[in-house]
Motif scaffolding. Structure first.
Motif, PDB file in Angstrom:
ATOM      1  N   ASP A  87       0.826  -1.203   0.000  1.00 25.73           N
ATOM      2  CA  ASP A  87       0.000   0.000   0.000  1.00 25.73           C
ATOM      3  C   ASP A  87       0.865   1.259   0.000  1.00 25.73           C
ATOM      4  O   ASP A  87       0.560   2.230  -0.695  1.00 25.73           O
ATOM      5  N   GLN A  88       1.946   1.243   0.761  1.00 27.08           N
ATOM      6  CA  GLN A  88       2.846   2.395   0.824  1.00 27.08           C
ATOM      7  C   GLN A  88       3.428   2.703  -0.549  1.00 27.08           C
ATOM      8  O   GLN A  88       3.432   3.853  -0.984  1.00 27.08           O
ATOM      9  N   TRP A  89       3.906   1.670  -1.264  1.00 32.97           N
ATOM     10  CA  TRP A  89       4.516   1.914  -2.574  1.00 32.97           C
ATOM     11  C   TRP A  89       3.451   2.190  -3.630  1.00 32.97           C
ATOM     12  O   TRP A  89       3.716   2.886  -4.610  1.00 32.97           O
ATOM     13  N   TRP A  90       2.222   1.691  -3.448  1.00 31.55           N
ATOM     14  CA  TRP A  90       1.125   2.042  -4.354  1.00 31.55           C
ATOM     15  C   TRP A  90       0.815   3.528  -4.225  1.00 31.55           C
ATOM     16  O   TRP A  90       0.624   4.224  -5.220  1.00 31.55           O
ATOM     17  N   ARG A  91       0.760   4.027  -2.988  1.00 26.26           N
ATOM     18  CA  ARG A  91       0.484   5.458  -2.763  1.00 26.26           C
ATOM     19  C   ARG A  91       1.604   6.329  -3.334  1.00 26.26           C
ATOM     20  O   ARG A  91       1.337   7.391  -3.898  1.00 26.26           O
ATOM     21  N   LEU A  92       2.834   5.883  -3.190  1.00 25.83           N
ATOM     22  CA  LEU A  92       3.946   6.627  -3.774  1.00 25.83           C
ATOM     23  C   LEU A  92       3.806   6.673  -5.294  1.00 25.83           C
ATOM     24  O   LEU A  92       4.016   7.716  -5.915  1.00 25.83           O
ATOM     25  N   HIS A  93       3.433   5.554  -5.897  1.00 29.35           N
ATOM     26  CA  HIS A  93       3.252   5.487  -7.347  1.00 29.35           C
ATOM     27  C   HIS A  93       2.163   6.458  -7.787  1.00 29.35           C
ATOM     28  O   HIS A  93       2.305   7.164  -8.786  1.00 29.35           O
ATOM     29  N   ARG A  94       1.077   6.531  -7.032  1.00 26.53           N
ATOM     30  CA  ARG A  94      -0.008   7.467  -7.350  1.00 26.53           C
ATOM     31  C   ARG A  94       0.456   8.918  -7.206  1.00 26.53           C
ATOM     32  O   ARG A  94       0.003   9.797  -7.925  1.00 26.53           O
ATOM     33  N   ALA A  95       1.360   9.171  -6.257  1.00 29.48           N
ATOM     34  CA  ALA A  95       1.849  10.527  -6.017  1.00 29.48           C
ATOM     35  C   ALA A  95       2.716  11.044  -7.169  1.00 29.48           C
ATOM     36  O   ALA A  95       2.973  12.243  -7.252  1.00 29.48           O
TER      37      ALA A  95
END
Length: 182
Positions: A87-95
């Motif tokens: 989830d952390q790296w998914w949110r970074l990808h979205r950012a």
């Protein structure tokens, strides 16, 4: 004004022009020779050019190659708290915003379902360079550029990825022009 004073003024102009171009070269030579005014620190937050093989040489099993081909890759090892890490790296990808399509995520390990846009793979055997909960940033050829430990701040990783994407603009693929309907 006499002939000699004009010649002297012309010589002074030429000398001033030559010194205008030579002075920066002399300053640069002095900076390199005596190491004065040259920054010593690195700007990346992760480990630059980690000593690991290219992605194609990783001992992985899974159908991830088409999903990450030609993109920058965020490859991360999912060991302990896989759902939170993914989830952390998914949110970074979205950012990443409009640059997000240039980056793919590859999760290695873990037993949870893939998040949107995430490719899955598993280790066939743990390599000697493996460390749990690591994140690796790989270039479009699959070569490692940066490595981060589990303590890495997502903000620092985002800064580094944005810098990499800005310094390596996407090459637009253009179709060959069609002539006379051919």
């Amino acid at each position: 004004m006499s002939q000699t004073s004009r010649a002297r003024a012309s010589r002074l102009k030429v000398l001033a022009l030559v010194s205008l171009f030579a002075l920066p070269l002399l300053v640069a030579w002095a900076m390199v020779t005596w190491r004065v005014g040259i920054p010593e620190q690195r700007t990346a937050h992760g480990d630059l050019a980690p000593d690991i093989p290219a992605l194609s040489a990783w001992p992985l099993v899974g159908e991830f190659a088409p999903a990450v081909a030609g993109d920058w890759v965020l490859a991360f090892d999912c060991s302990a708290d896989c759902a939170a890490l993914a989830d952390q790296w998914w949110r970074l990808h979205r950012a990443l915003g409009r640059e997000a399509p240039r980056v793919s995520r590859l999760r290695v390990g873990g037993d949870t379902e893939a998040l949107p846009g995430e490719a899955l793979a598993n280790w066939t055997e743990r390599p000697a360079w493996h460390a749990p909960d690591r994140l690796w940033v790989l270039d479009p050829q699959g070569l490692p550029v940066l490595a981060y430990g589990p303590e890495a701040s997502p903000r620092d990783v985002l800064d580094d990825i944005n810098r990499l994407l800005r310094m390596n603009p996407e090459v637009l693929r253009r179709e060959k022009p069609k002539l006379a309907g051919r």
